[in-house]
Design an enzyme around this catalytic site. Structure first.
Site, short mmCIF file in Angstrom:
data_model
loop_
_atom_site.label_atom_id
_atom_site.label_comp_id
_atom_site.label_asym_id
_atom_site.label_seq_id
_atom_site.Cartn_x
_atom_site.Cartn_y
_atom_site.Cartn_z
N HIS A 114 -6.16 -6.76 -0.92
CA HIS A 114 -5.11 -5.76 -0.71
C HIS A 114 -3.83 -6.36 -0.14
CE1 HIS A 114 -3.84 -1.60 -0.31
NE2 HIS A 114 -3.52 -1.80 0.96
N SER A 154 0.84 -1.19 0.00
CA SER A 154 0.00 0.00 0.00
C SER A 154 0.88 1.25 0.00
CB SER A 154 -0.96 -0.05 1.20
OG SER A 154 -2.00 0.87 1.05
N ASP A 178 -8.66 -6.41 -4.82
CA ASP A 178 -8.48 -5.13 -4.14
C ASP A 178 -9.21 -4.03 -4.89
OD1 ASP A 178 -7.52 -3.28 -2.30
OD2 ASP A 178 -5.62 -2.99 -3.35
#
Length: 440
Positions: free
Chosen positions: A419, A155, A362
Site C-alpha cells: 500500500h 490512499s 496491496d
C-alpha cells in the site's frame, strides 16, 4: 516558528531519546482555514546540493484515512528525514525536494476544530480548506509561489488530491491563489471505492489466499456494498464495505490488507465492530493497531504527543490524533463516492500531470481495482493511452515494475511494494518521481 538544530530529550525507562534534525531545516505553522478550524503543516527544506532550496520543487504529502496524519505517519513512517527509531532515513524525499506535510482534513493529527460541527463532510469541503491552507502557506513563504507544486496523496489522500487539484487550479486561474500546481500523484488511491472492493475476492483467489467458497462469500458482501451505493445509501454502503473487510479477515485468517504476503499479528480476539476495525486500519496505516512497538521504535502517538509536540511548540490544549476518529465518521456519507469525474476534468481541461502509481502487493486499493476505473476514463487521450506500450522499469538491473503513459496521464505498476510504495520500494518510487518532477 523556525527550527534548525533541535535536540529535545526525554528520560524514559533508564535511557534517553531525542529528536535531532541536524542539517534538516524545517518550519511549522497553523493556518486558520475557517473560524474555529485550524490546519497544521510541517515543512522540510530540501538538502539537495543547490544554491537555494527554491531550485527544487515543493511536494505536498497527504496521508489517507480520512484522519491519517501526514506529519506523523507520512513523515516518520514513510518518507521524512527521520524514522520511528529517530534515525536518519537514507531515502527521505527531503534529499531531493522541499516536502510539506499537511495534517488534513481539519481534525487530523495536530490540526483541530474548536467544535466537531466544523469538521468537513465532503471532498469538496476538504479541498476548499486546502486552498485556504495554501494561501496561508504562501503568505508566510512567498518564495515558493513560482516553483513547481506537486501534490502526492496516498490512499484516501489520493482521493482528496483530485478535488484539491481542481480547486487549486481554479484559484490560480482566478488570481485567488498564486501557486504553480504542476502535478498530482495518486498512490494506491481510494479513487473508485466500489471498484476496489469488488476486486478483493478475485485477487485473493488468484493469490491462493482463499478458496472458491471464500471468494464467493467475499464477493457476495462486496456486491451488497455496491448495491447500497447504487441505491444512494452511501452511509450504509460504507458500513457494508467494512463488513466486507471483516469477511476477508475471517476467510484469510487475517491477511494484511496493505501487503497480501503478510498476516496481521493477532494476540487477542478483536472486540471492535467491523467499522471500527476498518476505520482504525485506514487512519493508522495498519490493520492492527498495537499499543506496544518494537523496543527500538517509538509508538507514534507517544512520539507526537511528547517530543514532537514540545519541539514544534504545539498549543497545550491540542492532543495529536484526538479528533481523528471523528474525522472519519464525519465523512462516512462521502467515503464510498468516486472522484473519477474529477480526474477526467483535470485531464481534459488542464496540463497538470496526473500519475497513478500502485504497489502490486496491496489489497485494499489493489491494482486490478485501479485498472477498472482507469480503463473507463473518458478524456481526449483515452484511446491513445489504451494503445500505448507498457514499458519496464529498470533500476540498478532490477525490474521494479512497468509504466504506461500518454499526454498528461501515466500509470506505474510497482513490484515489491504494498500500500505504501515510497516506504516499501524506494527504488521503484524514484521512477515516478523522476517522470513527474525530473528529480529523484
Amino acid at each position: 516558528m523556525w527550527c534548525y538544530t533541535f535536540i529535545i530529550s526525554l528520560l524514559l525507562i533508564n535511557y534517553v531519546n531525542c529528536i535531532d534534525y541536524g542539517s534538516y531545516k524545517h518550519k511549522s505553522e497553523y493556518v486558520t482555514v475557517r473560524e474555529g478550524a485550524h490546519m497544521f503543516y510541517w515543512l522540510f527544506y530540501t538538502t539537495a546540493p543547490v544554491e537555494h532550496y527554491t531550485e527544487r520543487p515543493l511536494i505536498v504529502w497527504l496521508q489517507g484515512g480520512p484522519g491519517g496524519s501526514s506529519t506523523a505517519t507520512g513523515n516518520f513512517n514513510i518518507l521524512g528525514p527521520l524514522d520511528l527509531s529517530l534515525q536518519e532515513r537514507n531515502y527521505t524525499w527531503v534529499k531531493n525536494f522541499n516536502v510539506l506535510f499537511v495534517d488534513n482534513p481539519v481534525g487530523t493529527g495536530f490540526s483541530y476544530v474548536e467544535d466537531l460541527s466544523l469538521l468537513t463532510v465532503t471532498n469538496e469541503e476538504i479541498a476548499q480548506d486546502f486552498v485556504t491552507l495554501l494561501r496561508g502557506f504562501y503568505s508566510s513563504n512567498p518564495e515558493f509561489e513560482d516553483i513547481p507544486l506537486y501534490i502526492y496523496g496516498q490512499s484516501y489522500g489520493g482521493k482528496m488530491a483530485i478535488d484539491m487539484g481542481i480547486q487549486v487550479h481554479e484559484a490560480e486561474v482566478q488570481g485567488f491563489l498564486k501557486s504553480n500546481l504542476s502535478g498530482i500523484a495518486m498512490g494506491n488511491a481510494w479513487i473508485s471505492p466500489v471498484d476496489s472492493t469488488l476486486k478483493w475476492g478475485s485477487l485473493l483467489l488468484a493469490a491462493g489466499l482463499v478458496d472458491q467458497e471464500g471468494y464467493e462469500h467475499i464477493q457476495t458482501e462486496a456486491r451488497e456494498a455496491e448495491r447500497l451505493f447504487n441505491e444512494g445509501q452511501y452511509v450504509n454502503s460504507t458500513l457494508q464495505w467494512a463488513a466486507t473487510q471483516r469477511a476477508v479477515f475471517n476467510r484469510t485468517t487475517s491477511v494484511d490488507f496493505y501487503d497480501i504476503l503478510t498476516k496481521m499479528p493477532v494476540s487477542a480476539p478483536d472486540t471492535r465492530s467491523a467499522i471500527e476495525q476498518a476505520r482504525d486500519m485506514m487512519i493508522y496505516d495498519s490493520p492492527y493497531v498495537s499499543n506496544t512497538e518494537r523496543n527500538e521504535e517509538w509508538n507514534l502517538g507517544n512520539l507526537m504527543n511528547t517530543l514532537v509536540k514540545e519541539l514544534l511548540e504545539i498549543p497545550e490544549n491540542v492532543t495529536w490524533g484526538s479528533q481523528s476518529d471523528a474525522v472519519f465518521d464525519a465523512l462516512r456519507g462521502d467515503f464510498m463516492k468516486p472522484v473519477v469525474k474529477g480526474i477526467e476534468k483535470l485531464l481534459n481541461e488542464t496540463n497538470i500531470i496526473l500519475t497513478k502509481y500502485n504497489g502490486n502487493l496491496d489489497l485494499i486499493c489493489s491494482t486490478p481495482g485501479q485498472i477498472l476505473w482507469v480503463d473507463r476514463l473518458q478524456w481526449d487521450g483515452a484511446e491513445e493511452y489504451r494503445n500505448a506500450p507498457r514499458l519496464p522499469i529498470w533500476e540498478d538491473n532490477r525490474l521494479e515494475g512497468y509504466y504506461k503513459s500518454y499526454g498528461n496521464f501515466r500509470f506505474f505498476w510497482i513490484n515489491y511494494a504494498g500500500h505504501s510504495v515510497p516506504r516499501d520500494n524506494p527504488a521503484g518510487t524514484n521512477a515516478f518521481l523522476r517522470d513527474m518532477t525530473s528529480f529523484g
